[in-house]
Design a protein around this motif. Structure first.
Motif, short mmCIF file in Angstrom:
data_model
loop_
_atom_site.label_atom_id
_atom_site.label_comp_id
_atom_site.label_asym_id
_atom_site.label_seq_id
_atom_site.Cartn_x
_atom_site.Cartn_y
_atom_site.Cartn_z
N ILE A 1 6.09 -5.82 7.36
CA ILE A 1 7.01 -5.24 6.31
C ILE A 1 7.65 -4.14 6.65
O ILE A 1 6.83 -2.93 6.71
CB ILE A 1 6.33 -5.33 4.86
CG1 ILE A 1 5.87 -6.38 4.51
CG2 ILE A 1 7.62 -5.02 3.75
CD1 ILE A 1 6.35 -7.87 4.53
N GLY A 2 9.03 -3.92 6.77
CA GLY A 2 9.79 -2.80 6.61
C GLY A 2 10.49 -2.02 5.48
O GLY A 2 11.19 -2.78 4.85
N VAL A 3 10.23 -0.84 5.12
CA VAL A 3 10.54 -0.26 3.83
C VAL A 3 10.84 1.39 4.17
O VAL A 3 9.91 1.71 5.14
CB VAL A 3 9.91 -0.56 2.72
CG1 VAL A 3 9.90 -1.71 2.10
CG2 VAL A 3 8.46 -0.04 2.78
N GLN A 4 11.65 2.14 3.50
CA GLN A 4 11.86 3.41 3.65
C GLN A 4 10.69 4.26 3.39
O GLN A 4 10.19 5.40 4.09
CB GLN A 4 13.16 3.76 3.06
CG GLN A 4 14.19 3.39 3.66
CD GLN A 4 14.68 4.12 5.12
OE1 GLN A 4 14.77 5.41 5.15
NE2 GLN A 4 14.68 3.24 6.04
N GLN A 5 9.72 3.80 2.43
CA GLN A 5 8.71 4.46 2.06
C GLN A 5 7.34 3.51 2.06
O GLN A 5 6.94 3.09 1.04
CB GLN A 5 8.85 5.29 0.53
CG GLN A 5 10.08 6.02 0.71
CD GLN A 5 10.29 6.80 -0.62
OE1 GLN A 5 9.35 7.27 -1.41
NE2 GLN A 5 11.55 7.03 -1.21
N PRO A 6 7.09 3.46 3.21
CA PRO A 6 5.85 2.59 3.12
C PRO A 6 4.65 2.86 2.31
O PRO A 6 3.73 1.77 2.09
CB PRO A 6 5.34 2.52 4.73
CG PRO A 6 6.62 3.08 5.55
CD PRO A 6 7.24 3.81 4.52
N GLU A 7 4.57 4.03 2.03
CA GLU A 7 3.07 4.48 1.33
C GLU A 7 3.43 4.11 -0.33
O GLU A 7 2.32 3.91 -0.87
CB GLU A 7 3.18 6.05 1.40
CG GLU A 7 3.92 6.64 0.67
CD GLU A 7 5.32 7.04 1.28
OE1 GLU A 7 6.36 7.65 0.82
OE2 GLU A 7 5.60 6.47 2.64
N LYS A 8 4.50 3.63 -0.40
CA LYS A 8 4.53 3.13 -2.02
C LYS A 8 4.61 1.45 -2.28
O LYS A 8 4.63 0.97 -3.12
CB LYS A 8 5.97 3.44 -2.38
CG LYS A 8 6.16 5.23 -2.62
CD LYS A 8 7.34 5.26 -3.32
CE LYS A 8 7.62 6.84 -3.49
NZ LYS A 8 8.63 7.32 -4.37
N VAL A 9 3.93 0.99 -1.14
CA VAL A 9 3.76 -0.65 -1.09
C VAL A 9 2.27 -0.79 -1.38
O VAL A 9 1.57 -0.28 -0.75
CB VAL A 9 4.36 -1.09 0.26
CG1 VAL A 9 3.87 -2.82 0.14
CG2 VAL A 9 5.73 -1.09 0.37
N ASP A 10 2.02 -1.73 -2.43
CA ASP A 10 0.70 -2.17 -2.64
C ASP A 10 0.41 -3.41 -1.66
O ASP A 10 0.82 -4.39 -2.09
CB ASP A 10 0.59 -2.65 -4.24
CG ASP A 10 -0.72 -2.96 -4.43
OD1 ASP A 10 -1.64 -3.24 -3.55
OD2 ASP A 10 -0.94 -3.15 -5.88
N VAL A 11 -0.32 -3.15 -0.70
CA VAL A 11 -0.67 -4.34 0.41
C VAL A 11 -1.48 -5.37 -0.32
O VAL A 11 -1.15 -6.50 -0.03
CB VAL A 11 -1.27 -3.78 1.39
CG1 VAL A 11 -1.86 -4.95 2.51
CG2 VAL A 11 -0.38 -2.68 2.15
#
Length: 116
Positions: A57-67
């Protein structure tokens, strides 16, 4: 046995109002999964649980994604999820904040003997 790739799907998802990176990522995965109905497990004679799923998954703020929330969307298989820098944050022209865009690549593999 060797891990053998049998399917790749791509998807895109957005969070239009809340700047929710997890929601945008979930929508990207669903977009990839729901593009078509491919019964890969049955085609190769495997149970659905044998699917090895690698999702990036690519997003600008990866740390904000709940895996863990992303893993829950897969109805079966063994999902491995990697969140990386990517996607887009698009400025809203008349209000503060961004529209978040996530991109997903979902790869389905099985442990199988290579064809000879």
């Amino acid at each position: 046995m060797a891990k053998t790739r049998v399917l790749v799907e791509f998807g895109m998802g957005t969070s239009l109002r809340r700047e929710d990176y997890t929601e945008a990522a979930l929508r990207a995965i669903k977009d990839a999964l729901w593009h078509n109905s491919v019964n890969m497990a049955e085609l190769f004679g495997f149970p659905k649980e044998a699917m090895i799923i690698d999702a990036e998954i690519g997003v600008q703020q990866p740390e904000k994604v709940d895996v863990e929330a992303l893993k829950a969307v897969f109805p079966y298989g063994k999902p491995n999820i990697k969140v990386t820098q990517g996607g887009l944050d698009v400025d809203k022209p008349h209000t503060e904040g961004n529209t978040v865009i996530a991109n997903a690549a979902v790869v389905v593999s099985f442990d199988m003997e290579p064809a000879q």
